[in-house]
Design an enzyme around this catalytic site. Sequence first.
Site, PDB file in Angstrom:
ATOM      1  CB  SER A 246      26.777  33.138  26.153  1.00  0.00           C
ATOM      2  OG  SER A 246      26.949  33.632  27.474  1.00  0.00           O
ATOM      3  CE  LYS A 247      35.652  31.719  24.875  1.00  0.00           C
ATOM      4  NZ  LYS A 247      36.533  31.708  23.724  1.00  0.00           N
TER       5      LYS A 247
END
Length: 491
Positions: A246-247
């Site tokens: 995920s970012k």
Amino acid sequence: MEQVRVRFAPSPTGYLHIGGARTAIYNWLFAKKHNGTFILRIEDTDAERSTQDSIQGILDGLKWLGMEWDEGPYFQSANLNAHRQAAQLLLESGHAYKCFCTKEELEAKKEAAIASKQAYKYDRTCRNLSPEEIARKEQAGIPYVVRFKIPDMQESLIFNDLVYGPIERKYEDIEDFVILRSDGSPLYLLSNAVDDINDRITHVIRGQDGLANTPRQILIYKALGAKLPQFAHMPLTLDLQKRKISKRTHGEVVSVQFYREKGFLPWALVNFLALLGWHTSDDREIFSKQELIDAFSLEGVSRSNSIFNYTPGDAKFFTDPKAISINAHYIKTMPLNELEPWVNAVLKAADIFDETFLTTQKAWYYSTIDLIRQRFHTLNDFATLGAAYFSDNFPMDSKALQKNVLKHPQLTEWLPQLAERMERLDSWTLETTEKAVRDFIAERNIASGTLINAIRTVVTGQSVGPGLFECLVIIGKDRTTARLKNTPTLF
Ligand code: GLU
């Protein structure tokens, strides 16, 4: 097989994530393989979270990857009437009902369930209201939602996922879920299924998170009398610590744009992402477009999580090393005329492109690219590690400068003297340049490594690269000697 129709259906709430890109790639490959149609549908019904920037980013990212769609982009928000009509049909056919329970009533029941440690599920209070009661409540203006009526059966709903195999869900575990809110807006689950029906999707290929929705969507299909598509859910992608990528945890490395900025060839990224959850029995790694289309099958998609081998903060690799090595492979082996436009773009962006590279100097330009690409990993390397070949404005590797030049003050005399000798050469070839340097070394009794490393550093800005004399020949007499003469200014 019937005419294959697949879709990529991103929600435009952020950038194009590599997980989403992989889903798009698998859909595209499946469509190509079966001469089918690849549809792009933007699922933008969450008006608060959807943005124009995100839509543009998705379109640009897909185009850059070469994942061109045959139909669309369709926008889910344009189909809201069709979703409402479907809910109306479900009401009329007795597959759905109006629920007048208030938020407060539902909350109280939920809390009671939690207090008595029971799993909460809507208790179907409104499922059997008489037509008179319904009419009365409606006349009284009591707001209602529309709920789907789960069949009252003991058995399970079973479907065969093309990746995960048979999936079973007991009817009694499924809640009578809401399909229309009290303001008449459809819920995502309904919109998604109705769009798939109307788009005549034959294979729903999507991320594993869609698996939880599938039983309810199958019920919607059945209640609407629609033909069921096949479902294929893609495995999750985790990092080595088993965290979902995920970012928030991994940063920009999970966005397609990052690879574009880092100097990836789009097909190298496609090739890498295709292998993130799919492989052939011989674990092959490099596929041309046609080879990948031919080799791809949903049966080859693995059920186990795929591993993205990148740990945030890794100083050595800016992404999964396999991605970098695949990119390097294409840079090294691609036909030069196909690589050239990518190099042009990178040099232009760095302001070191010269129009003559494509006109009077074309043969030289191609030889240069061919010589230096052997050690490169990204296109950006042409403008950084390779800048000295294209321009006098090139960066100097500070460690190389320190170690190979500044430690030897005699170089301030030696290199300009060498330059004078080289200026007198009649021809500028591997042999003549090498002889000039070797003679100079022998005459002054210099350690040859010292001079060779210094020449490389001063002329190319780097401590490593192709064979020194090949570099000098490519860089040419004028530029080589000018740089050698310039040595004192580096001290
Ligand atoms: N819009 C959904 C998402 O972005 C896709 C769901 C689907 O493919 O059915 O996660």
